[in-house]
Design a protein around this motif. Structure first.
Motif, PDB file in Angstrom:
ATOM      1  N   GLN A   1      -3.577 -42.659 -49.194  1.00 53.89           N
ATOM      2  CA  GLN A   1      -4.317 -42.819 -50.310  1.00 53.89           C
ATOM      3  C   GLN A   1      -5.042 -41.860 -50.951  1.00 53.89           C
ATOM      4  O   GLN A   1      -5.282 -41.805 -52.095  1.00 53.89           O
ATOM      5  CB  GLN A   1      -5.386 -44.008 -49.780  1.00 53.89           C
ATOM      6  CG  GLN A   1      -5.067 -45.312 -49.715  1.00 53.89           C
ATOM      7  CD  GLN A   1      -5.855 -46.238 -48.701  1.00 53.89           C
ATOM      8  OE1 GLN A   1      -6.417 -45.742 -47.826  1.00 53.89           O
ATOM      9  NE2 GLN A   1      -5.950 -47.390 -49.051  1.00 53.89           N
ATOM     10  N   VAL A   2      -5.661 -40.728 -50.007  1.00 52.07           N
ATOM     11  CA  VAL A   2      -6.431 -39.634 -50.379  1.00 52.07           C
ATOM     12  C   VAL A   2      -5.388 -38.719 -51.337  1.00 52.07           C
ATOM     13  O   VAL A   2      -5.754 -38.208 -52.603  1.00 52.07           O
ATOM     14  CB  VAL A   2      -7.042 -38.813 -49.361  1.00 52.07           C
ATOM     15  CG1 VAL A   2      -8.212 -39.943 -48.712  1.00 52.07           C
ATOM     16  CG2 VAL A   2      -6.060 -38.245 -48.538  1.00 52.07           C
ATOM     17  N   PHE A   3      -4.321 -38.714 -51.047  1.00 50.76           N
ATOM     18  CA  PHE A   3      -3.436 -37.662 -51.846  1.00 50.76           C
ATOM     19  C   PHE A   3      -3.062 -38.448 -53.223  1.00 50.76           C
ATOM     20  O   PHE A   3      -2.807 -37.796 -54.228  1.00 50.76           O
ATOM     21  CB  PHE A   3      -2.190 -37.545 -51.249  1.00 50.76           C
ATOM     22  CG  PHE A   3      -2.005 -36.318 -50.295  1.00 50.76           C
ATOM     23  CD1 PHE A   3      -1.865 -34.915 -50.734  1.00 50.76           C
ATOM     24  CD2 PHE A   3      -2.467 -36.294 -48.978  1.00 50.76           C
ATOM     25  CE1 PHE A   3      -1.771 -33.716 -49.960  1.00 50.76           C
ATOM     26  CE2 PHE A   3      -2.758 -34.991 -48.310  1.00 50.76           C
ATOM     27  CZ  PHE A   3      -2.321 -33.775 -48.751  1.00 50.76           C
ATOM     28  N   ASP A   4      -2.959 -39.695 -53.363  1.00 47.25           N
ATOM     29  CA  ASP A   4      -2.718 -40.699 -54.387  1.00 47.25           C
ATOM     30  C   ASP A   4      -3.953 -40.384 -55.482  1.00 47.25           C
ATOM     31  O   ASP A   4      -3.970 -40.062 -56.671  1.00 47.25           O
ATOM     32  CB  ASP A   4      -2.372 -42.027 -54.112  1.00 47.25           C
ATOM     33  CG  ASP A   4      -2.189 -42.772 -55.331  1.00 47.25           C
ATOM     34  OD1 ASP A   4      -1.564 -42.254 -56.385  1.00 47.25           O
ATOM     35  OD2 ASP A   4      -2.926 -44.276 -55.416  1.00 47.25           O
ATOM     36  N   ILE A   5      -5.019 -40.714 -54.782  1.00 47.54           N
ATOM     37  CA  ILE A   5      -6.615 -40.711 -55.397  1.00 47.54           C
ATOM     38  C   ILE A   5      -6.557 -39.304 -56.223  1.00 47.54           C
ATOM     39  O   ILE A   5      -7.092 -39.319 -57.275  1.00 47.54           O
ATOM     40  CB  ILE A   5      -7.548 -40.895 -54.504  1.00 47.54           C
ATOM     41  CG1 ILE A   5      -7.523 -42.458 -54.171  1.00 47.54           C
ATOM     42  CG2 ILE A   5      -9.097 -40.622 -55.059  1.00 47.54           C
ATOM     43  CD1 ILE A   5      -8.558 -43.000 -53.247  1.00 47.54           C
TER      44      ILE A   5
ATOM     45  N   LEU B   1      -3.237 -28.333 -49.837  1.00 46.09           N
ATOM     46  CA  LEU B   1      -3.771 -29.243 -50.582  1.00 46.09           C
ATOM     47  C   LEU B   1      -4.989 -30.015 -50.130  1.00 46.09           C
ATOM     48  O   LEU B   1      -5.749 -30.179 -50.917  1.00 46.09           O
ATOM     49  CB  LEU B   1      -2.688 -30.041 -51.271  1.00 46.09           C
ATOM     50  CG  LEU B   1      -1.484 -29.224 -52.150  1.00 46.09           C
ATOM     51  CD1 LEU B   1      -0.184 -30.168 -52.321  1.00 46.09           C
ATOM     52  CD2 LEU B   1      -2.251 -28.856 -53.483  1.00 46.09           C
ATOM     53  N   LEU B   2      -4.825 -30.403 -48.844  1.00 45.91           N
ATOM     54  CA  LEU B   2      -5.695 -31.160 -48.290  1.00 45.91           C
ATOM     55  C   LEU B   2      -7.015 -30.398 -48.156  1.00 45.91           C
ATOM     56  O   LEU B   2      -8.012 -30.857 -48.502  1.00 45.91           O
ATOM     57  CB  LEU B   2      -5.257 -31.680 -47.049  1.00 45.91           C
ATOM     58  CG  LEU B   2      -6.390 -32.879 -46.162  1.00 45.91           C
ATOM     59  CD1 LEU B   2      -6.591 -34.024 -46.861  1.00 45.91           C
ATOM     60  CD2 LEU B   2      -5.892 -32.678 -44.750  1.00 45.91           C
ATOM     61  N   SER B   3      -6.936 -29.356 -47.590  1.00 49.94           N
ATOM     62  CA  SER B   3      -8.210 -28.257 -47.460  1.00 49.94           C
ATOM     63  C   SER B   3      -8.855 -27.976 -48.763  1.00 49.94           C
ATOM     64  O   SER B   3      -9.958 -27.979 -48.705  1.00 49.94           O
ATOM     65  CB  SER B   3      -7.868 -27.355 -46.407  1.00 49.94           C
ATOM     66  OG  SER B   3      -6.961 -26.345 -47.121  1.00 49.94           O
ATOM     67  N   THR B   4      -7.793 -27.737 -49.647  1.00 52.19           N
ATOM     68  CA  THR B   4      -8.575 -27.263 -50.895  1.00 52.19           C
ATOM     69  C   THR B   4      -9.012 -28.050 -51.986  1.00 52.19           C
ATOM     70  O   THR B   4      -9.992 -28.115 -52.758  1.00 52.19           O
ATOM     71  CB  THR B   4      -7.450 -26.202 -51.611  1.00 52.19           C
ATOM     72  OG1 THR B   4      -7.201 -25.106 -50.705  1.00 52.19           O
ATOM     73  CG2 THR B   4      -8.037 -25.611 -52.763  1.00 52.19           C
TER      74      THR B   4
ATOM     75  N   ILE C   1     -17.611 -35.737 -43.130  1.00 54.04           N
ATOM     76  CA  ILE C   1     -19.005 -35.900 -43.743  1.00 54.04           C
ATOM     77  C   ILE C   1     -19.481 -34.894 -44.466  1.00 54.04           C
ATOM     78  O   ILE C   1     -19.384 -33.707 -44.332  1.00 54.04           O
ATOM     79  CB  ILE C   1     -20.142 -35.980 -42.690  1.00 54.04           C
ATOM     80  CG1 ILE C   1     -19.912 -37.145 -41.453  1.00 54.04           C
ATOM     81  CG2 ILE C   1     -21.646 -36.689 -43.069  1.00 54.04           C
ATOM     82  CD1 ILE C   1     -20.866 -37.201 -40.315  1.00 54.04           C
ATOM     83  N   GLN C   2     -19.643 -35.117 -45.965  1.00 52.90           N
ATOM     84  CA  GLN C   2     -19.944 -34.228 -47.112  1.00 52.90           C
ATOM     85  C   GLN C   2     -19.025 -32.928 -46.901  1.00 52.90           C
ATOM     86  O   GLN C   2     -19.388 -31.930 -47.022  1.00 52.90           O
ATOM     87  CB  GLN C   2     -21.435 -33.642 -46.788  1.00 52.90           C
ATOM     88  CG  GLN C   2     -22.532 -34.789 -46.993  1.00 52.90           C
ATOM     89  CD  GLN C   2     -23.908 -33.946 -46.870  1.00 52.90           C
ATOM     90  OE1 GLN C   2     -24.277 -33.373 -45.700  1.00 52.90           O
ATOM     91  NE2 GLN C   2     -24.743 -34.414 -47.611  1.00 52.90           N
ATOM     92  N   GLY C   3     -17.591 -33.351 -46.935  1.00 55.98           N
ATOM     93  CA  GLY C   3     -16.566 -32.330 -47.025  1.00 55.98           C
ATOM     94  C   GLY C   3     -16.561 -31.592 -45.729  1.00 55.98           C
ATOM     95  O   GLY C   3     -15.513 -30.711 -45.680  1.00 55.98           O
ATOM     96  N   LEU C   4     -17.050 -31.941 -44.542  1.00 52.58           N
ATOM     97  CA  LEU C   4     -16.913 -31.137 -43.171  1.00 52.58           C
ATOM     98  C   LEU C   4     -15.963 -32.155 -42.569  1.00 52.58           C
ATOM     99  O   LEU C   4     -16.339 -33.192 -42.223  1.00 52.58           O
ATOM    100  CB  LEU C   4     -18.252 -30.876 -42.550  1.00 52.58           C
ATOM    101  CG  LEU C   4     -18.902 -29.405 -43.118  1.00 52.58           C
ATOM    102  CD1 LEU C   4     -20.411 -29.465 -42.433  1.00 52.58           C
ATOM    103  CD2 LEU C   4     -18.122 -28.323 -42.734  1.00 52.58           C
ATOM    104  N   GLU C   5     -15.263 -31.400 -41.809  1.00 55.59           N
ATOM    105  CA  GLU C   5     -14.320 -32.063 -40.968  1.00 55.59           C
ATOM    106  C   GLU C   5     -15.317 -32.138 -39.544  1.00 55.59           C
ATOM    107  O   GLU C   5     -15.703 -31.084 -38.944  1.00 55.59           O
ATOM    108  CB  GLU C   5     -12.854 -31.567 -40.541  1.00 55.59           C
ATOM    109  CG  GLU C   5     -12.418 -32.230 -39.489  1.00 55.59           C
ATOM    110  CD  GLU C   5     -11.301 -31.098 -38.639  1.00 55.59           C
ATOM    111  OE1 GLU C   5     -10.763 -31.774 -37.524  1.00 55.59           O
ATOM    112  OE2 GLU C   5     -10.771 -30.331 -39.294  1.00 55.59           O
ATOM    113  N   ILE C   6     -15.663 -33.141 -38.981  1.00 59.22           N
ATOM    114  CA  ILE C   6     -16.514 -33.318 -37.888  1.00 59.22           C
ATOM    115  C   ILE C   6     -15.789 -33.760 -36.416  1.00 59.22           C
ATOM    116  O   ILE C   6     -16.222 -33.309 -35.578  1.00 59.22           O
ATOM    117  CB  ILE C   6     -17.705 -34.365 -38.112  1.00 59.22           C
ATOM    118  CG1 ILE C   6     -18.321 -34.159 -39.361  1.00 59.22           C
ATOM    119  CG2 ILE C   6     -18.451 -34.709 -36.930  1.00 59.22           C
ATOM    120  CD1 ILE C   6     -19.175 -32.703 -39.162  1.00 59.22           C
TER     121      ILE C   6
END
Length: 341
Positions: free
Chosen positions: A157-161, A204-207, A256-261
């Motif tokens: 889903q996130v790659f599609d969005i 792509l995921l991280s950037t 959370i807010q772009g941070l992997e927790i």
């Protein structure tokens, strides 16, 4: 150093006294959370003769002699307490957690320090969904000043969005072109190894995607659980088929807010499969010119003896404190980062 001017050397902690008190409060809240749920706190070694084989992790080595006059042996500072904790689970410990220091080489920056604090716990009998619920409950308690909605979204889903592609079906050539276009990355013509499909996906995921995760439509923080990763990224997790018949890893990451927790798995219990994955990791390491890492044979033996079906998660305490304190650098919430050693 001029002995007449000892104060010329920076010696004060990078975190203020108030931050040090906040960390102590958070540690106490964590311990109370698990005490209330009868999850046992354990303490396992930091040093080991084996370490994580994952090519994306770099262990820190330490050479140590067992007795005077003996030659030194290579030990590793653990990247996580996972392996010995699983040996405890196989020995019948039941639900356990650990709050400890972990170490990873070549991880220094605004969000990274080579020595960091990890909270890791394992829940026999818990599904991945049950563990995600518990993670959300703990994080909401530790971030009590925030109003945090929970969102669960799949890797597909996130790659599609955000990129308009299906990460499972897109061709390798399209993936490389997209990575070059979106990130500006170019493969060096002199590079000995081309990036793999997973490397492009991770880039792509991280950037392009991670900066948007864990934020609602107004930019406010939320708990975003990313699930159903490609099976090739399963690491120590089970693999299943999704609704499309695609093999996916039974794992999640919390943002959370772009941070992997946090990073959680429905844990792999098959000793033979785990050993094959470790061997595959080391094969990839050889191809990449990376040093091989000794496989933890005691972990494999524990899995063969019988690891109970369980889910487990590792949570970065320092990053959670960054969110809580709205810090822009990890140096603000730890006493002595690498720059002050």
């Amino acid at each position: 150093m001029d002995p007449e001017q000892p104060n010329a050397v920076a010696w004060r902690p990078s975190a203020g006294l108030e931050m040090i008190k906040v960390r102590a409060e958070v540690n106490a809240l964590i311990r109370d959370f698990f005490h209330q749920r009868q999850v046992l706190e354990v303490d396992t070694p930091i040093l080991g003769l084996a370490s994580a084989t994952d090519p994306h992790l770099a262990s820190i080595s330490a050479f140590m002699s067992r007795s005077p006059g003996q030659s030194g042996e290579r030990f590793y500072l653990h990247t996580s307490p996972e392996f010995p904790m699983k040996r405890l689970l196989a020995a019948g410990s039941g639900a356990i957690y650990q709050l400890c220091k972990c170490f990873r080489d070549a991880e220094t920056g605004r969000r990274h320090n080579p020595e960091f604090t990890m909270l890791e716990w394992y829940r026999p009998g818990f599904s991945l969904e049950a563990l995600m619920n518990e993670v959300a409950e703990l994080v909401k308690q530790l971030l009590a000043g925030f109003s945090l909605a929970v969102r669960v979204v799949s890797y597909r889903q996130v790659f599609d969005i955000h990129l308009g592609i299906d990460p499972f079906d897109v061709s390798d050539s399209e993936l490389r072109l997209l990575a070059e276009t979106k990130t500006g990355w170019r493969q060096d013509d002199q590079a000995t190894m081309a990036l793999t499909r997973d490397d492009y996906l991770n880039l792509l995921l991280s950037t392009c995607i991670e900066p948007h995760l864990g934020k609602d439509e107004h930019g406010q923080p939320e708990l975003c659980f990313l699930i159903a990763y490609p099976a090739s990224q399963a690491s120590l997790a089970r693999v299943k088929k999704d609704e499309y018949g695609q093999a996916v890893a039974e794992r999640f990451e919390l943002y959370i807010q772009g941070l992997e927790i946090a990073n959680g798995y429905d844990e792999l219990t098959d000793a033979q499969e785990q050993h094959q994955r470790f061997e595959s990791d080391n094969q990839q390491r050889r191809q990449l010119g990376l040093p091989e890492v000794a496989i933890d044979k005691r972990l494999i033996a524990a899995l063969a003896a019988g690891l109970p079906a369980c889910s487990g998660v590792a949570l970065g305490v320092d990053r959670l404190l960054m969110v809580r304190q709205q810090a822009t650098s990890i140096d603000e919430i730890i006493s002595f980062p690498l720059s002050l050693l």
